[in-house]
Design a protein around this motif. Structure first.
Motif, mmCIF file in Angstrom:
data_model
loop_
_atom_site.group_PDB
_atom_site.id
_atom_site.type_symbol
_atom_site.label_atom_id
_atom_site.label_comp_id
_atom_site.label_asym_id
_atom_site.label_seq_id
_atom_site.Cartn_x
_atom_site.Cartn_y
_atom_site.Cartn_z
ATOM 1 N N PHE A 191 0.858 -1.170 0.000
ATOM 2 C CA PHE A 191 0.000 0.000 0.000
ATOM 3 C C PHE A 191 0.901 1.229 0.000
ATOM 4 O O PHE A 191 1.975 1.213 0.601
ATOM 5 C CB PHE A 191 -0.896 0.039 1.246
ATOM 6 C CG PHE A 191 -1.963 -1.013 1.264
ATOM 7 C CD1 PHE A 191 -2.940 -1.052 0.284
ATOM 8 C CD2 PHE A 191 -1.999 -1.972 2.257
ATOM 9 C CE1 PHE A 191 -3.933 -2.021 0.306
ATOM 10 C CE2 PHE A 191 -2.987 -2.941 2.284
ATOM 11 C CZ PHE A 191 -3.954 -2.963 1.297
ATOM 12 N N VAL A 192 0.459 2.308 -0.652
ATOM 13 C CA VAL A 192 1.244 3.535 -0.754
ATOM 14 C C VAL A 192 0.364 4.715 -0.373
ATOM 15 O O VAL A 192 -0.796 4.788 -0.776
ATOM 16 C CB VAL A 192 1.795 3.722 -2.186
ATOM 17 C CG1 VAL A 192 2.590 5.008 -2.294
ATOM 18 C CG2 VAL A 192 2.637 2.538 -2.604
ATOM 19 N N CYS A 193 0.924 5.656 0.373
ATOM 20 C CA CYS A 193 0.233 6.893 0.721
ATOM 21 C C CYS A 193 0.787 8.013 -0.157
ATOM 22 O O CYS A 193 1.982 8.310 -0.098
ATOM 23 C CB CYS A 193 0.445 7.232 2.193
ATOM 24 S SG CYS A 193 -0.279 8.825 2.656
ATOM 25 N N PRO A 194 -0.053 8.656 -0.984
ATOM 26 C CA PRO A 194 0.445 9.723 -1.850
ATOM 27 C C PRO A 194 0.771 11.014 -1.101
ATOM 28 O O PRO A 194 1.509 11.851 -1.616
ATOM 29 C CB PRO A 194 -0.700 9.947 -2.836
ATOM 30 C CG PRO A 194 -1.917 9.495 -2.119
ATOM 31 C CD PRO A 194 -1.463 8.381 -1.206
ATOM 32 N N GLU A 195 0.276 11.175 0.109
ATOM 33 C CA GLU A 195 0.521 12.404 0.852
ATOM 34 C C GLU A 195 1.873 12.419 1.560
ATOM 35 O O GLU A 195 2.579 13.413 1.512
ATOM 36 C CB GLU A 195 -0.607 12.646 1.847
ATOM 37 C CG GLU A 195 -1.911 12.988 1.160
ATOM 38 C CD GLU A 195 -3.011 13.341 2.143
ATOM 39 O OE1 GLU A 195 -2.739 13.454 3.351
ATOM 40 O OE2 GLU A 195 -4.149 13.513 1.674
ATOM 41 N N CYS A 196 2.248 11.313 2.196
ATOM 42 C CA CYS A 196 3.525 11.281 2.930
ATOM 43 C C CYS A 196 4.537 10.320 2.301
ATOM 44 O O CYS A 196 5.645 10.184 2.804
ATOM 45 C CB CYS A 196 3.289 10.914 4.391
ATOM 46 S SG CYS A 196 2.777 9.208 4.668
ATOM 47 N N ALA A 197 4.161 9.629 1.217
ATOM 48 C CA ALA A 197 5.021 8.695 0.481
ATOM 49 C C ALA A 197 5.402 7.466 1.300
ATOM 50 O O ALA A 197 6.363 6.773 0.980
ATOM 51 C CB ALA A 197 6.269 9.394 -0.054
ATOM 52 N N HIS A 198 4.668 7.163 2.352
ATOM 53 C CA HIS A 198 4.929 5.957 3.153
ATOM 54 C C HIS A 198 4.363 4.743 2.413
ATOM 55 O O HIS A 198 3.299 4.816 1.808
ATOM 56 C CB HIS A 198 4.266 6.096 4.528
ATOM 57 C CG HIS A 198 4.440 4.902 5.403
ATOM 58 N ND1 HIS A 198 5.654 4.538 5.920
ATOM 59 C CD2 HIS A 198 3.550 3.981 5.839
ATOM 60 C CE1 HIS A 198 5.500 3.450 6.653
ATOM 61 N NE2 HIS A 198 4.234 3.087 6.614
ATOM 62 N N SER A 199 5.095 3.620 2.443
ATOM 63 C CA SER A 199 4.591 2.382 1.854
ATOM 64 C C SER A 199 4.745 1.252 2.864
ATOM 65 O O SER A 199 5.664 1.253 3.669
ATOM 66 C CB SER A 199 5.337 2.057 0.566
ATOM 67 O OG SER A 199 6.697 1.843 0.825
ATOM 68 N N TRP A 200 3.815 0.295 2.815
ATOM 69 C CA TRP A 200 3.859 -0.845 3.723
ATOM 70 C C TRP A 200 3.266 -2.058 3.030
ATOM 71 O O TRP A 200 2.527 -1.940 2.073
ATOM 72 C CB TRP A 200 3.162 -0.529 5.049
ATOM 73 C CG TRP A 200 1.691 -0.307 4.983
ATOM 74 C CD1 TRP A 200 0.712 -1.199 5.281
ATOM 75 C CD2 TRP A 200 1.002 0.880 4.574
ATOM 76 N NE1 TRP A 200 -0.525 -0.656 5.105
ATOM 77 C CE2 TRP A 200 -0.370 0.634 4.668
ATOM 78 C CE3 TRP A 200 1.417 2.140 4.138
ATOM 79 C CZ2 TRP A 200 -1.328 1.585 4.340
ATOM 80 C CZ3 TRP A 200 0.465 3.084 3.814
ATOM 81 C CH2 TRP A 200 -0.892 2.805 3.920
ATOM 82 N N ALA A 201 3.626 -3.230 3.502
ATOM 83 C CA ALA A 201 3.239 -4.485 2.865
ATOM 84 C C ALA A 201 1.744 -4.746 3.011
ATOM 85 O O ALA A 201 1.129 -4.397 4.020
ATOM 86 C CB ALA A 201 4.017 -5.645 3.465
ATOM 87 N N ILE A 202 1.173 -5.382 2.000
ATOM 88 C CA ILE A 202 -0.243 -5.740 2.004
ATOM 89 C C ILE A 202 -0.492 -6.959 2.876
ATOM 90 O O ILE A 202 -1.530 -7.080 3.495
ATOM 91 C CB ILE A 202 -0.739 -6.017 0.569
ATOM 92 C CG1 ILE A 202 -0.777 -4.711 -0.205
ATOM 93 C CG2 ILE A 202 -2.105 -6.685 0.569
ATOM 94 C CD1 ILE A 202 -1.153 -4.875 -1.659
ATOM 95 N N THR A 203 0.471 -7.854 2.967
ATOM 96 C CA THR A 203 0.282 -9.130 3.641
ATOM 97 C C THR A 203 -0.125 -8.948 5.090
ATOM 98 O O THR A 203 0.198 -7.965 5.732
ATOM 99 C CB THR A 203 1.567 -9.969 3.606
ATOM 100 O OG1 THR A 203 2.612 -9.227 4.231
ATOM 101 C CG2 THR A 203 1.957 -10.315 2.201
#
Length: 113
Positions: free
Chosen positions: A22-34
């Motif tokens: 998953f990606v956040c367009p506001e803060c550019a944080h990404s984390w796993a879907i699993t």
């Protein structure tokens, strides 16, 4: 289609799915879907050069100098790599290395810091 969860960093509702994260367009944080269960299974399957299990977000250190095609210099022994992501395939670590950019590494060439 299922709505992605809000960003854990900034609580934005504008998150989206990109391949296996998953990606956040506001803060550019990404984390796993699993899920947490799958993360623990994946972590036990990926081991470093010393046999220690690796997990998403771990910091690792290179145990061997690696030649990088197309780069002017090599990655030296002792280079610290922060925030690795576990992926499937031959090169099972996805990361960003300061001075080099995005890289895929084999877990056999790193040790957990």
């Amino acid at each position: 289609m299922e709505t992605p969860p809000p960003c854990p960093e900034c609580s934005s509702e504008l998150t989206y799915e990109d391949e296996s994260q998953f990606v956040c367009p506001e803060c550019a944080h990404s984390w796993a879907i699993t899920s947490d269960e799958n993360d623990s299974d994946a972590a036990s399957a990926v081991l470093d050069a010393n046999g220690n299990p690796l997990a998403h977000g771990d910091t690792v250190i290179l145990v061997k100098s690696l030649k990088v095609r197309g780069a002017q210099s090599d990655l030296k022994v002792g280079t610290k790599v922060k925030n690795v992501r576990l992926v499937s395939g031959d090169h099972n670590l996805d990361c960003k290395i300061d001075g080099f950019g995005a890289m895929k590494l084999k877990s056999a060439f790193v040790k957990k810091a």
